[in-house]
Motif scaffolding. Structure first.
Motif, PDB file in Angstrom:
ATOM      1  N   GLY A 140     -31.578  -5.859 -20.578  1.00 39.14           N
ATOM      2  CA  GLY A 140     -30.305  -5.270 -20.165  1.00 39.14           C
ATOM      3  C   GLY A 140     -30.188  -3.802 -20.476  1.00 39.14           C
ATOM      4  N   ASN A 141     -29.035  -3.236 -20.084  1.00 43.04           N
ATOM      5  CA  ASN A 141     -28.789  -1.802 -20.251  1.00 43.04           C
ATOM      6  C   ASN A 141     -28.653  -1.404 -21.707  1.00 43.04           C
ATOM      7  OD1 ASN A 141     -28.823  -1.405 -17.493  1.00 43.04           O
ATOM      8  ND2 ASN A 141     -26.628  -1.845 -17.269  1.00 43.04           N
ATOM      9  N   ALA A 142     -28.245  -2.377 -22.549  1.00 44.99           N
ATOM     10  CA  ALA A 142     -28.005  -2.030 -23.958  1.00 44.99           C
ATOM     11  C   ALA A 142     -29.295  -1.619 -24.663  1.00 44.99           C
ATOM     12  CB  ALA A 142     -27.384  -3.216 -24.695  1.00 44.99           C
ATOM     13  N   VAL A 143     -30.401  -2.034 -24.117  1.00 45.09           N
ATOM     14  CA  VAL A 143     -31.681  -1.657 -24.730  1.00 45.09           C
ATOM     15  C   VAL A 143     -32.508  -0.875 -23.717  1.00 45.09           C
ATOM     16  CG1 VAL A 143     -31.830  -3.419 -26.520  1.00 45.09           C
ATOM     17  CG2 VAL A 143     -32.433  -4.023 -24.190  1.00 45.09           C
ATOM     18  N   GLY A 144     -31.918   0.167 -23.159  1.00 41.54           N
ATOM     19  CA  GLY A 144     -32.570   0.960 -22.112  1.00 41.54           C
ATOM     20  C   GLY A 144     -33.904   1.519 -22.518  1.00 41.54           C
ATOM     21  N   ASP A 145     -34.011   2.051 -23.750  1.00 40.88           N
ATOM     22  CA  ASP A 145     -35.293   2.600 -24.196  1.00 40.88           C
ATOM     23  C   ASP A 145     -36.364   1.532 -24.220  1.00 40.88           C
ATOM     24  OD1 ASP A 145     -34.196   5.041 -24.412  1.00 40.88           O
ATOM     25  OD2 ASP A 145     -34.294   5.190 -26.594  1.00 40.88           O
ATOM     26  N   CYS A 146     -35.974   0.311 -24.546  1.00 40.15           N
ATOM     27  CA  CYS A 146     -36.934  -0.784 -24.608  1.00 40.15           C
ATOM     28  C   CYS A 146     -37.473  -1.108 -23.210  1.00 40.15           C
ATOM     29  CB  CYS A 146     -36.241  -2.006 -25.215  1.00 40.15           C
ATOM     30  SG  CYS A 146     -37.384  -3.221 -25.866  1.00 40.15           S
ATOM     31  N   VAL A 147     -36.581  -1.158 -22.216  1.00 42.16           N
ATOM     32  CA  VAL A 147     -37.001  -1.400 -20.841  1.00 42.16           C
ATOM     33  C   VAL A 147     -37.909  -0.270 -20.371  1.00 42.16           C
ATOM     34  CG1 VAL A 147     -36.229  -1.688 -18.456  1.00 42.16           C
ATOM     35  CG2 VAL A 147     -34.933  -2.739 -20.319  1.00 42.16           C
ATOM     36  N   LEU A 190     -35.567   4.333 -11.927  1.00 40.75           N
ATOM     37  CA  LEU A 190     -35.664   5.569 -12.717  1.00 40.75           C
ATOM     38  C   LEU A 190     -34.658   6.605 -12.227  1.00 40.75           C
ATOM     39  CD1 LEU A 190     -39.559   5.886 -13.077  1.00 40.75           C
ATOM     40  CD2 LEU A 190     -37.922   4.952 -14.720  1.00 40.75           C
ATOM     41  N   ILE A 191     -34.488   6.713 -10.912  1.00 43.54           N
ATOM     42  CA  ILE A 191     -33.480   7.643 -10.381  1.00 43.54           C
ATOM     43  C   ILE A 191     -32.094   7.222 -10.843  1.00 43.54           C
ATOM     44  CG2 ILE A 191     -32.368   8.457  -8.262  1.00 43.54           C
ATOM     45  CD1 ILE A 191     -35.118   8.210  -6.887  1.00 43.54           C
ATOM     46  N   GLN A 192     -31.816   5.918 -10.738  1.00 42.24           N
ATOM     47  CA  GLN A 192     -30.504   5.405 -11.143  1.00 42.24           C
ATOM     48  C   GLN A 192     -30.250   5.689 -12.617  1.00 42.24           C
ATOM     49  OE1 GLN A 192     -30.097   1.238 -10.303  1.00 42.24           O
ATOM     50  NE2 GLN A 192     -28.120   1.038 -11.338  1.00 42.24           N
ATOM     51  N   TYR A 193     -31.267   5.476 -13.462  1.00 40.07           N
ATOM     52  CA  TYR A 193     -31.100   5.720 -14.888  1.00 40.07           C
ATOM     53  C   TYR A 193     -30.897   7.207 -15.168  1.00 40.07           C
ATOM     54  CZ  TYR A 193     -32.111   5.959 -19.873  1.00 40.07           C
ATOM     55  OH  TYR A 193     -32.025   6.206 -21.220  1.00 40.07           O
ATOM     56  N   SER A 194     -31.657   8.060 -14.485  1.00 41.94           N
ATOM     57  CA  SER A 194     -31.555   9.506 -14.742  1.00 41.94           C
ATOM     58  C   SER A 194     -30.179  10.049 -14.385  1.00 41.94           C
ATOM     59  CB  SER A 194     -32.636  10.258 -13.957  1.00 41.94           C
ATOM     60  OG  SER A 194     -32.347  10.252 -12.577  1.00 41.94           O
ATOM     61  N   ALA A 200     -29.360  10.623 -20.617  1.00 45.01           N
ATOM     62  CA  ALA A 200     -30.374   9.790 -19.964  1.00 45.01           C
ATOM     63  C   ALA A 200     -31.338  10.651 -19.167  1.00 45.01           C
ATOM     64  CB  ALA A 200     -29.711   8.755 -19.063  1.00 45.01           C
ATOM     65  N   ALA A 201     -30.837  11.674 -18.490  1.00 48.26           N
ATOM     66  CA  ALA A 201     -31.682  12.526 -17.658  1.00 48.26           C
ATOM     67  C   ALA A 201     -32.733  13.268 -18.468  1.00 48.26           C
ATOM     68  CB  ALA A 201     -30.817  13.512 -16.887  1.00 48.26           C
ATOM     69  N   SER A 202     -32.443  13.525 -19.744  1.00 51.82           N
ATOM     70  CA  SER A 202     -33.413  14.250 -20.581  1.00 51.82           C
ATOM     71  C   SER A 202     -34.052  13.343 -21.628  1.00 51.82           C
ATOM     72  CB  SER A 202     -32.723  15.438 -21.267  1.00 51.82           C
ATOM     73  OG  SER A 202     -31.670  14.980 -22.102  1.00 51.82           O
ATOM     74  N   ASN A 203     -33.929  12.039 -21.432  1.00 52.24           N
ATOM     75  CA  ASN A 203     -34.526  11.088 -22.373  1.00 52.24           C
ATOM     76  C   ASN A 203     -36.057  11.170 -22.281  1.00 52.24           C
ATOM     77  OD1 ASN A 203     -35.418   8.883 -23.842  1.00 52.24           O
ATOM     78  ND2 ASN A 203     -33.900   7.475 -23.011  1.00 52.24           N
ATOM     79  N   PRO A 204     -36.742  11.442 -23.394  1.00 50.85           N
ATOM     80  CA  PRO A 204     -38.214  11.527 -23.340  1.00 50.85           C
ATOM     81  C   PRO A 204     -38.857  10.242 -22.812  1.00 50.85           C
ATOM     82  CG  PRO A 204     -37.395  12.375 -25.433  1.00 50.85           C
ATOM     83  CD  PRO A 204     -36.223  11.768 -24.724  1.00 50.85           C
ATOM     84  N   HIS A 205     -38.237   9.086 -23.096  1.00 51.12           N
ATOM     85  CA  HIS A 205     -38.793   7.824 -22.615  1.00 51.12           C
ATOM     86  C   HIS A 205     -38.784   7.759 -21.088  1.00 51.12           C
ATOM     87  CE1 HIS A 205     -39.025   6.342 -26.668  1.00 51.12           C
ATOM     88  NE2 HIS A 205     -37.728   6.498 -26.857  1.00 51.12           N
ATOM     89  N   LEU A 206     -37.738   8.323 -20.478  1.00 47.50           N
ATOM     90  CA  LEU A 206     -37.694   8.380 -19.015  1.00 47.50           C
ATOM     91  C   LEU A 206     -38.860   9.220 -18.484  1.00 47.50           C
ATOM     92  CD1 LEU A 206     -36.319   8.106 -16.196  1.00 47.50           C
ATOM     93  CD2 LEU A 206     -35.029  10.182 -16.768  1.00 47.50           C
ATOM     94  N   LEU A 207     -39.087  10.360 -19.102  1.00 45.98           N
ATOM     95  CA  LEU A 207     -40.149  11.252 -18.643  1.00 45.98           C
ATOM     96  C   LEU A 207     -41.529  10.623 -18.841  1.00 45.98           C
ATOM     97  CD1 LEU A 207     -38.554  14.407 -20.249  1.00 45.98           C
ATOM     98  CD2 LEU A 207     -38.650  13.922 -17.812  1.00 45.98           C
TER      99      LEU A 207
END
Length: 977
Positions: A140-147, A190-194, A200-207
């Motif tokens: 789920g969204n609560a653990v976004g970094d984990c996903v 990834l677009i939706q999360y950013s 979220a847009a600058s989250n290193p995990h996203l990059l």
């Protein structure tokens, strides 16, 4: 999964505690063996699955123990998933998802290992079709970094899927299901999360996730989406800067095909160039990490688009100038090395004829680059007046700087190719002139002001020396006379001498400049600095070697100098100076060769005998090492003095060798237990053979006798190494060698082989690694030149048995030699042996292999092949170093070519002898079925791949049992000949 109580995993925790405690090495070794067995062995630790879950679920275990458990679970899923019933896999998946929820906030290493566990399970759990949906809905969204972390590791693990026990077809289909079919869905996620928030847009995990999925998602899709803004904007956020740089550089790599990616590059280019002001900002704020990141952004863009830069020099000039600015502003020299590859590839491109216009357009950039590099070459100036410590006692920093200077020297070579040697050398000359006019009058014996500004251009001249033609006739005529007047400062004098050493080929064509340079170099031997003395020795070697014809008439004078300085020099410098004078001796007229050889070497022989007599009864090795060093000087003369003499005439150099041979023999007899001396004696004998070939024939009986008795008495491999040279030079078919001599050499070889087999009978292979390596390298040559005598000979059977016995070793070098011998030997059972022929004019044409030789090989394989298969497969599964795998599987491949059905039977038998429980259910049957299919289709090469995959998979899952290998233990080699 049910969790046992803490008492069950207590032994694991105790072993981990021992590994971290300050205890004896034996205890740590025992703990390490226990933990390795726990991780790998299903037979001794079937409960490892539940114990790892228990440790991860317990609130009483440490983070270190949990990390070990997560790592163990990853290995079990990767290699041992067959131990879990298929029906229990959903429960295993759910337990990992539950653990990920527990560790959603970290520690990150544990969370990462659990994500890898889930990814590897997803790859192998073929029936799990909704991987992304289930992981997303469960975490789920609560653990976004984990996903995001799971999404990041999934492509990495799939691409490493070779280690997973799936067939090629299953892995290909699973790759398509997990990556290709999900690529656009992941891009949308990834677009939706950013766009969900600024953080979220600058989250290193996203990059990091974007970087990972760029293996599947085209860079154009990312660049043409809102994700590009997220990546560029993240470059302005400290926490995400490094990840954003990595992501942007990953995008570059997908645009290397510039024609296909032109639109993408046109979108990226202005966004990258807009970052140029950050160079100055990073320098002003003294932020070296940011400067390194920005430098990497520009340099790697240049590497990716270098073809486009060469095609469109005006349009892309801004990028090249940005890279140059990064170099120029890098005062700490931390970032500049990131640009070296770009400058090399850019040089490679614009020096092509088709990009001549770009070369002209960028000439001014490379001229500035020379100036930048020369400035960076300068040693730092000390804050105080202590010139002896330029790096505040930091030796590591000093070593890095020295290595870094040589890399910058390579960039200067690149510049020479673009703008020409004369312009680059001219810049060095200008800097030397400027220093002389500005500071020269202030220089004294004890003080040289701003010496760094003089030393750097001298180093640059040395660095560019390889690019300068001996015909250069503009700069060197002016600069060489200046160099020989350089002040007597240690680092300047060192660099000046080293620079002269680079231009000795030029000096050979400009003899009027020789004497001042030679005097300057020889004066260096009297310098108080050891570095300068070593530089003088190296420079003298090059000077005397390249100018030997010019120095021919000075050979007597050089001998006086040689005798005067020799004993004062360190050993490496003695060898370099000796090489120089030997080169001058080598160009003497034939009638003077003997007398000059004797002039130089008699004093060495006198020192040698004196030191040998003194060292004979010494307990310390110092005196013996001095004997070995003087033997090396003698060898250098023999190696270099090779006068041309017709076969009908006496060779004067051989006459001198005949005089010294008895002395060398006595030294070998007196130091049978001191390896360095024996190696140097054998090296000297070897070069007598290599340098004088058939002219050495009168010495051959005595030499062969010494090699045979020396090997028997000392059991040192160097005697076999020297034997190999004799065998090659006097082999059947060699020029000017008669059949009787060649046959005598073969008999000599057999004598050495029998001596080796007797030694193998007395000592285990682990005590003879060097001797084994030298013997099997000798055998490889014996097969090439004497296979028709060796293979049918009675000694061949014991030699093959010995080769099997040495396969228990774990050192790469002797194993490689033995495996190479086996591959070559087995190839003689085919019609296309690994051989060559003196009489063949076409190297690609292999000589015909007589049927009787093929039959003899097959007969030996039939009698010893089963043991050979056992030894090779056991080595691949337990003991062989990784570097030996290709040769080991190559042995099996040749055996399949010889007798495929029989080898398949031997392989099945070998697998049946493995420790119980170490082979997966049905694994052996699948392997044998696949091998049978390849045999049936005649595709023997595929059997090699099958066996490599099987042994690799087995080795990852199992450790060698401490109690031994049972039926697969190698018996002791025996020889009664």
């Amino acid at each position: 999964m049910a969790s046992p109580g803490p008492e069950v995993f207590a032994p694991v925790l105790a072993a981990l505690a021992t590994m971290q405690a300050n205890v004896e090495r034996a205890q740590k070794s025992q703990a390490h063996e226990y933990l390795e067995s726990f991780q790998k062995s299903a037979s001794t630790h079937p409960e490892a699955w539940t114990i790892t879950h228990s440790i991860l679920s317990s609130t009483q275990t440490t983070a270190e123990a949990k990390l070990f458990a997560a790592t163990t679970l990853k290995g079990k899923i990767t290699y041992d998933l067959d131990q879990v019933p298929r029906g229990s896999l959903p429960a295993l998946r759910d337990s990992i998802l539950s653990l990920l929820t527990t560790f959603r906030q970290g520690p990150r290493p544990i969370r990462t290992q659990l994500c890898v566990c889930l990814a590897n399970l997803a790859i192998q759990m073929l029936e799990w079709k909704n991987v992304l949906q289930l992981v997303g809905s469960t975490l789920g969204n609560a653990v976004g970094d984990c996903v995001l972390e799971f999404l990041r590791v999934l492509p990495e693990e799939v691409i490493e899927g070779r280690k997973i026990n799936l067939t090629e077809e299953e892995l290909r289909d699973r790759t398509r299901e997990l990556l290709e079919d999900n690529a656009q869905q992941v891009l949308g996620l990834l677009i939706q999360y950013s766009q969900s928030s600024a953080s979220a847009a600058s989250n290193p995990h996203l990059l990091e996730c974007i970087s990972s999925w760029l293996r599947e998602i085209p860079a154009a899709d990312v660049v043409n989406s809102p994700l590009l803004d997220a990546v560029v904007n993240a470059l302005s956020v400290d926490a995400s800067f490094e990840a954003a740089v990595d992501c942007m550089c990953t995008i570059y790599r997908d645009t290397r095909d510039v024609d296909e990616s032109l639109e993408t590059i046109q979108t990226l280019y202005p966004r990258i160039i807009a970052l140029r002001p950050k160079i100055a900002e990073a320098v002003e704020s003294e932020d070296q990490d940011t400067l390194k990141g920005i430098t990497r952004l520009f340099a790697e863009a240049g590497e990716a688009w270098v073809v486009l830069i060469a095609r469109l020099p005006i349009e892309f000039r801004g990028l090249v100038e940005s890279v140059l600015e990064c170099c120029a502003r890098d005062r700490e020299r931390d970032a500049i090395s990131l640009t070296f590859l770009f400058w090399f590839e850019f040089k490679q491109m614009i020096t092509l004829e088709k990009y001549q216009q770009a070369r002209i357009a960028y000439a001014d950039v490379f001229a500035k680059l020379v100036d930048v590099m020369m400035k960076h070459l300068e040693f730092p100036s000390p804050e105080d007046s202590d010139e002896t410590d330029l790096f505040d006692g930091d030796r590591e920093q000093e070593d890095r700087f020295r290595e870094f200077r040589h890399s910058m020297g390579d960039v200067l070579k690149d510049c020479c190719e673009v703008i020409g040697v004369t312009e680059c050398l001219g810049k060095s000359f200008q800097l030397i002139q400027q220093w002389i006019s500005k500071y020269g009058p202030q220089a004294t014996k004890d003080s040289v002001p701003h010496w760094q500004e003089l030393e750097a251009p001298l180093f640059s001249m040395r660095a560019m020396g390889r690019m300068v033609s001996p015909e250069e006739d503009v700069v060197l005529r002016q600069v060489i006379p200046l160099i020989v007047q350089i002040p007597n400062h240690e680092k300047i004098r060192f660099q000046a001498i080293m620079a002269l050493a680079r231009y000795t080929e030029w000096t050979a064509q400009h003899p009027e400049f020789l004497q001042p340079q030679l005097n300057y170099i020889l004066a260096g031997f009297n310098h108080e600095s050891k570095e300068v003395v070593r530089a003088a020795a190296l420079a003298f070697k090059f000077c005397a070697t390249d100018c030997r014809k010019l120095l021919r008439d000075d050979v007597t004078h050089l001998h006086k100098i040689y005798e005067h300085i020799l004993d004062k020099l360190p050993t490496p410098s003695q060898e370099e100076v000796t090489e120089g004078v030997a080169a001058v001796v080598s160009v003497q007229p034939l009638e003077k060769i003997y007398s000059t050889f004797k002039l130089y070497c008699d004093p060495i022989m006198a020192r040698l005998m004196s030191r040998a007599n003194e060292a004979k009864n010494e307990e310390k090795d110092e005196g013996k090492l001095a004997v070995a060093d003087h033997l090396q000087l003698l060898t250098i003369f023999i190696e270099n003095i090779q006068p041309y003499v017709s076969p009908s005439e006496e060779n004067p150099a051989v006459n001198y060798c005949q005089e010294i041979l008895p002395v060398l023999s006595r030294i070998a007899e007196n130091f049978t237990s001191f390896t360095p001396i024996l190696e140097r004696v054998c090296r000297c004998w070897r070069y007598m053979v290599l340098s004088y070939r058939t002219a050495i024939l009168p010495l051959l009986p005595s030499l062969a006798q010494q090699l045979a008795s020396g090997f028997e008495n000392s059991r040192q491999g160097c005697f076999l190494w020297a034997t190999d040279s004799v065998l090659r030079e006097f082999a059947l078919g060699a020029e000017f060698v008669d059949a009787a001599t060649s046959q005598a050499i073969y008999n000599f070889f057999e004598q050495q082989a029998v001596a080796f087999l007797r030694i193998m009978n007395d000592l285990p292979p682990k005590d003879l690694p060097d001797v084994i390596e030298d013997f099997f390298r000798l055998l490889i040559d014996a097969l090439i030149y004497y296979h028709q005598q060796l293979i049918p000979a009675p000694v061949c059977g014991p030699i093959l048995s010995a080769s099997l016995a040495v396969l228990v070793l774990e050192q790469a070098e002797p194993l490689t030699a033995a495996l190479h011998f086996l591959r070559d030997f087995l190839s003689y059972g085919t019609s296309h042996p690994n051989s060559s022929d003196f009489n063949s004019s076409d190297a690609s044409v292999r000589p015909a292999n007589p049927p009787e030789i093929q039959a003899a090989v097959k007969q030996l394989v039939a009698s010893q092949g089963e043991v050979l298969v056992q030894r090779v497969m056991t080595g691949m599964m337990f003991t062989f170093p990784r570097d030996c795998f290709a040769d080991a599987s190559g042995v099996l491949l040749v055996m399949f070519e010889l007798m495929p059905e029989q080898v398949a039977i031997w392989i099945r038998g070998t697998i049946a002898m493995l420790p119980a429980g170490t082979v997966k259910m049905g694994e052996a049957d699948r392997l044998m079925h696949a091998i049978a299919q390849k045999i049936q289709t005649g595709d023997m090469r595929k059997t090699r791949v099958l066996l490599q995959d099987f042994t690799n998979s087995y080795r990852r899952r199992n450790v060698a049992p401490r109690e031994g290998l049972g039926q697969l233990e190698a018996p002791r080699f025996r020889f009664s000949g």
